[in-house]
Design a protein around this motif. Structure first.
Motif, PDB file in Angstrom:
ATOM      1  N   LEU A 550       1.127  -1.421  -0.455  1.00  0.00           N
ATOM      2  CA  LEU A 550       0.253   0.056   0.093  1.00  0.00           C
ATOM      3  C   LEU A 550       0.603   1.622  -0.324  1.00  0.00           C
ATOM      4  O   LEU A 550       1.846   1.261   1.469  1.00  0.00           O
ATOM      5  N   VAL A 551       0.854   1.914  -1.302  1.00  0.00           N
ATOM      6  CA  VAL A 551       1.528   3.177  -1.196  1.00  0.00           C
ATOM      7  C   VAL A 551       0.386   4.867  -0.915  1.00  0.00           C
ATOM      8  O   VAL A 551      -0.340   3.893  -2.320  1.00  0.00           O
ATOM      9  N   SER A 552       1.034   5.376  -0.656  1.00  0.00           N
ATOM     10  CA  SER A 552       0.043   6.502  -1.008  1.00  0.00           C
ATOM     11  C   SER A 552       0.223   7.548  -0.361  1.00  0.00           C
ATOM     12  O   SER A 552       1.889   7.598  -0.349  1.00  0.00           O
ATOM     13  N   SER A 553       0.464   8.998  -1.041  1.00  0.00           N
ATOM     14  CA  SER A 553       1.173  10.399  -0.985  1.00  0.00           C
ATOM     15  C   SER A 553       0.493  11.610  -0.824  1.00  0.00           C
ATOM     16  O   SER A 553      -0.488  11.639  -2.079  1.00  0.00           O
ATOM     17  N   LEU A 562       4.238  14.365   1.686  1.00  0.00           N
ATOM     18  CA  LEU A 562       3.640  13.093   2.640  1.00  0.00           C
ATOM     19  C   LEU A 562       3.581  12.180   1.302  1.00  0.00           C
ATOM     20  O   LEU A 562       3.120  12.228   1.070  1.00  0.00           O
ATOM     21  N   SER A 563       4.746  10.801   1.923  1.00  0.00           N
ATOM     22  CA  SER A 563       4.601   9.534   1.266  1.00  0.00           C
ATOM     23  C   SER A 563       4.650   8.953   2.564  1.00  0.00           C
ATOM     24  O   SER A 563       4.961   8.703   3.409  1.00  0.00           O
ATOM     25  N   ASN A 564       3.745   7.103   2.073  1.00  0.00           N
ATOM     26  CA  ASN A 564       3.842   6.152   3.109  1.00  0.00           C
ATOM     27  C   ASN A 564       3.836   4.908   2.471  1.00  0.00           C
ATOM     28  O   ASN A 564       3.295   4.856   1.259  1.00  0.00           O
ATOM     29  N   ARG A 565       4.495   4.228   2.362  1.00  0.00           N
ATOM     30  CA  ARG A 565       4.783   2.919   1.723  1.00  0.00           C
ATOM     31  C   ARG A 565       4.955   1.594   2.503  1.00  0.00           C
ATOM     32  O   ARG A 565       6.047   2.222   3.928  1.00  0.00           O
ATOM     33  N   ASP A 582       8.034  16.264   4.200  1.00  0.00           N
ATOM     34  CA  ASP A 582       8.686  16.704   4.062  1.00  0.00           C
ATOM     35  C   ASP A 582       7.984  18.415   4.352  1.00  0.00           C
ATOM     36  O   ASP A 582       7.096  17.878   3.375  1.00  0.00           O
ATOM     37  N   TRP A 583       8.514  19.081   4.295  1.00  0.00           N
ATOM     38  CA  TRP A 583       7.479  20.316   4.392  1.00  0.00           C
ATOM     39  C   TRP A 583       8.652  21.802   4.638  1.00  0.00           C
ATOM     40  O   TRP A 583       9.263  22.023   5.305  1.00  0.00           O
ATOM     41  N   SER A 584       8.455  22.324   3.342  1.00  0.00           N
ATOM     42  CA  SER A 584       9.447  23.650   3.696  1.00  0.00           C
ATOM     43  C   SER A 584       8.354  24.640   3.226  1.00  0.00           C
ATOM     44  O   SER A 584       8.150  24.441   2.217  1.00  0.00           O
ATOM     45  N   THR A 585       8.746  25.457   3.852  1.00  0.00           N
ATOM     46  CA  THR A 585       8.317  26.827   3.561  1.00  0.00           C
ATOM     47  C   THR A 585       9.810  28.290   3.877  1.00  0.00           C
ATOM     48  O   THR A 585      10.071  27.551   4.256  1.00  0.00           O
ATOM     49  N   ILE A 590      11.018  20.967   7.598  1.00  0.00           N
ATOM     50  CA  ILE A 590      10.733  19.743   8.183  1.00  0.00           C
ATOM     51  C   ILE A 590      11.012  18.791   7.545  1.00  0.00           C
ATOM     52  O   ILE A 590       9.888  18.779   6.390  1.00  0.00           O
ATOM     53  N   SER A 591      11.833  17.600   7.748  1.00  0.00           N
ATOM     54  CA  SER A 591      11.914  16.029   6.924  1.00  0.00           C
ATOM     55  C   SER A 591      12.105  15.402   8.640  1.00  0.00           C
ATOM     56  O   SER A 591      13.055  15.338   9.249  1.00  0.00           O
ATOM     57  N   THR A 592      11.498  14.910   7.998  1.00  0.00           N
ATOM     58  CA  THR A 592      11.116  13.326   9.636  1.00  0.00           C
ATOM     59  C   THR A 592      10.427  11.759   8.753  1.00  0.00           C
ATOM     60  O   THR A 592      10.243  12.221   7.398  1.00  0.00           O
ATOM     61  N   THR A 593      11.126  10.948   9.122  1.00  0.00           N
ATOM     62  CA  THR A 593      11.391  10.034   8.454  1.00  0.00           C
ATOM     63  C   THR A 593      10.211   8.746   9.668  1.00  0.00           C
ATOM     64  O   THR A 593      11.240   9.166  10.611  1.00  0.00           O
ATOM     65  N   TYR A 594      10.236   7.664   9.335  1.00  0.00           N
ATOM     66  CA  TYR A 594       9.329   6.659  10.289  1.00  0.00           C
ATOM     67  C   TYR A 594       9.610   5.478   9.568  1.00  0.00           C
ATOM     68  O   TYR A 594       9.385   5.429   8.239  1.00  0.00           O
ATOM     69  N   MET A 595      11.030   4.453   9.559  1.00  0.00           N
ATOM     70  CA  MET A 595      11.222   3.061   9.032  1.00  0.00           C
ATOM     71  C   MET A 595      10.261   2.024  10.377  1.00  0.00           C
ATOM     72  O   MET A 595      11.050   2.202  11.576  1.00  0.00           O
TER      73      MET A 595
END
Length: 698
Positions: A550-553, A562-565, A582-585, A590-595
């Motif tokens: 299941l892949v979403s973005s 925002l993406s998730n696999r 990833d959120w950039s203004t 902000i760049s965060t990952t969970y694995m």
């Protein structure tokens, strides 16, 4: 005396002091004196003068200029002054109460400026700074005061005599002689910005890089590093550009208290060259004396890769010859037992298929790798030759259905030097596969202008069920993701090929919004006629049915991605998950990952792995920015890295402070803490300042 008249005067010969003179009023005062008053502009070559009043003496060629006046030379030099006396078309003369601005960055205020010739400009009683000076802040952040300054416009150097460096108006250093490049010079020999370090292993230290511009096409950077705990290190980097490529050589030699009594060293070379007929030769070679060296000197890596590569890429052809050497820096690895010496060559070509239609391709590969001292059941060396012949034809069927059929024939020959009797010394195999695929893209547009695309995909691949006993040093960790769901094989290399009859099924949904954002969702799975045991029991590809993919973005026009696999079985138990945001203004990023990955002993992962990492920054105001980063090992319930930083930058100074705590890891047996401080003076040659702010009320 002639009566004043508005007009333009132009020179009639090379002896004139200017080419064109424009003013509100022009009149003659005698046979040789021309007086211009009101909005005076004089042009001579690349030099332009603006002043209140100019008196030109034709007999002496001199100009008496009354200010306020502005003198510009091209785009690089601006002079503001009260009065001046010039000759030879502004090439020589004396300027009083002047401010010189070089390349819109470095400002030099002087009581008197004397132009000796086109090359040298001499200034007396000088204050120089690249900082903006406003009415409410008359004292710049930094400044250099000197009794005399000489600007060499040919060499693009500025020489200070009896120089005093000040911060916030307070003197901090005195230098009898000081030389700096002017802002228009991009490369100049001299000291680069130093870095102050406080480190667990080294103590308090200082890195002071010195840059040597050997020539326009080559340079050398020498960086000594001294610290209170006995560290004495020297780092070198040599770079040279050629007409067909570039070369870089570097290294580090050190003695420190971390490994007492031994000299530690590192050397590397890298380069890339075009050698004709479309071929590119590249190399990257690195050698270290001990595993922790790079981590002890702020270059944390888990593996070193050296390679020499010859490559050519064309529209329908690809050629690569490569020699590689891997060295693991993980403390638990024994390099002599790893297949870290590799040689390989690849030739690929695509072409149209006459008669059949569609596109055909051939691929030839030779590969060899070796262990110096293998442990059973590993083998010492493997040599492999692989050949692939494939064909694919796509067509549009009734109802907008996209159909495709394809065929692939893989031939592999192995020569194995076994450490045990597990594998035959010589093996040849042929692996034919046939493929049929249907896609049905369905498009719908809503009233708000958004478009939706739903595309179901069904792909059936036939392959033989026979599996040969062969070593799989390269394809030991197969993956299932959106990039390989619809492929003939999910193994990374030809040492293993996916076998059996299987169906790859999936459906995707995509939404494009006219406001600038989009979202996607994809669900897929692999069904097999038989479980041939070609994947480890804990692999998401194992069994007759793989895990669900299941892949979403989500991508927005506000800078958010925002993406998730996720991979999960029929009981909805996660085997793997990767979430990335990833959120950039303009003000923050902000760049965060969970694995999360399930344990799999076959992939040398006896326990599950889970990690959360974050990198973020926030602009506190126009000048200050705060940053934070961390990596947390959720599976072990402990931090892996923590860091925070604070930076300041205005038009004339950049300052960065960072503190970091690294905990014991696969490449380091101890925890370390470090603090770094670097200061960059901007507006000096090769280090441009950022756009200037506007003084309040200005």
């Amino acid at each position: 005396m002639a009566s004043p008249q508005p007009g333009i005067a132009q020179s009639q010969g090379p002896e004139e002091g200017f080419a064109t003179l424009v003013a509100d009023r022009l009149y003659l005062d005698g046979p040789n004196r021309l007086i211009a008053e009101g909005n005076v502009e004089a042009l001579s070559g690349q030099t332009r003068l603006r002043a209140r009043r100019v008196i030109y003496d034709r007999q002496t060629g001199g100009l008496q200029i009354e200010g306020p006046l502005t003198l510009t030379e091209g785009d690089s030099v601006l002079v503001l002054a009260d009065a001046a006396e010039m000759q030879d078309g502004f090439r020589r003369g004396l300027i009083r109460s002047a401010r010189v601005v070089l390349d819109q960055q470095l400002q030099i205020a002087a009581n008197q400026v004397e132009r000796v010739d086109e090359r040298f400009t001499q200034m007396e009683t000088v204050v120089a700074s690249a900082c903006e000076i406003c009415a409410e802040t008359q004292t710049p952040l930094w400044e250099v005061r000197a009794t005399r300054v000489i600007h060499d416009q040919e060499e693009k150097q500025i020489y200070f005599e009896n120089a005093q460096f000040r911060l916030f108006g307070l003197p901090v250093a005195y230098l009898p002689r000081l030389r700096i490049p002017d802002p228009t010079l991009e490369r100049a020999t001299g000291w680069l910005s130093p870095e102050f370090v406080v480190d667990t292993g080294h103590g308090v230290g200082l890195r002071a890089p010195y840059f040597i511009a050997i020539a326009q096409d080559k340079d050398l950077t020498v960086t000594p590093f001294l610290a209170t705990k006995g560290t004495r290190a020297l780092e070198l980097r040599y770079r040279q550009a050629f007409a067909t490529g570039m070369l870089e050589l570097g290294g580090l030699v050190a003695r420190d208290s971390i490994r007492r009594g031994s000299t530690r060293a590192m050397g590397y070379t890298r380069g890339q060259f075009s050698i004709g007929r479309g071929y590119e030769l590249s190399f990257n070679l690195i050698k270290v004396s001990d595993r922790p060296l790079l981590g002890d000197y702020d270059r944390s890596e888990s593996q070193l890769t050296s390679d020499i590569t010859l490559e050519r890429v064309r529209r329908d052809e690809y050629i690569r010859l490569q020699a590689l050497h891997f060295r693991s820096l993980r403390l638990v690895d024994t390099n002599s037992q790893l297949p870290n010496q590799v040689g390989q060559g690849v030739y690929e070509r695509r072409f149209d298929m006459p008669g059949l239609g569609g596109v055909g391709g051939v691929r030839f590969e030779v590969h060899g790798h070796e262990r110096r001292r293998p442990l059973a059941p590993d083998v010492k060396s493997v040599a492999r030759f692989s050949a692939d012949l494939d064909w694919r034809r796509d067509a549009v069927l009734p109802g907008g259905v996209l159909g495709a059929v394809g065929f692939n024939l893989g031939l592999d020959h192995f020569e194995i030097s076994p450490a045990a009797t597990t594998f035959a010394r010589s093996t040849t195999r042929a692996v034919p596969t046939a493929m049929a695929e249907l896609r049905w893209p369905l498009v719908r547009a809503t009233g708000g202008g958004a478009s939706h695309i739903i595309e179901p995909v069904a792909q059936v691949i036939w392959g033989q069920d026979r599996i040969d006993a062969l070593p799989a040093d390269i394809s030991s960790m197969p993956e299932l993701d959106e990039g390989n769901l619809f492929t003939h094989s999910r193994f990374a290399a030809r040492d293993r090929r996916e076998m059996g009859l299987r169906a790859n099924l999936g459906v995707s949904w995509t939404r494009h919004d006219p406001q600038g954002w989009s979202s996607t969702l994809m669900l897929g799975r692999v069904w097999r006629q038989r479980d041939l045991g070609q994947f480890s029991p804990d692999s998401p590809l194992a069994g007759r049915r793989s895990d669900w993919l299941l892949v979403s973005s989500l991508d927005t026009d506000q800078g958010l991605t925002l993406s998730n696999r996720a991979l999960f079985n029929s009981d909805l138990r996660l085997s793997r998950n990767a979430l990335e945001l990833d959120w950039s203004t303009q003000d923050y990023s902000i760049s965060t990952t969970y694995m999360h990955i399930r344990a799999d002993p076959a992939e040398n992962r006896p326990a599950k792995a889970a990690e959360w990492s974050l990198d973020g920054s926030r602009a506190l105001d126009e000048f200050w920015t705060a940053s934070v980063n961390w990596r947390y090992d959720i599976a072990r319930n402990r931090a892996a890295r923590l860091g925070a930083g604070l930076s300041y930058e205005n038009e004339c100074l950049r300052m960065e402070m960072e503190v970091e705590r690294r905990f014991a890891s696969a490449t380091s047996s101890s925890d370390t803490t470090s603090f770094g401080l670097s200061i960059d003076v901007l507006g000096v040659g090769g280090n441009p300042s950022r756009a200037r702010r506007t003084c309040s009320g200005g």
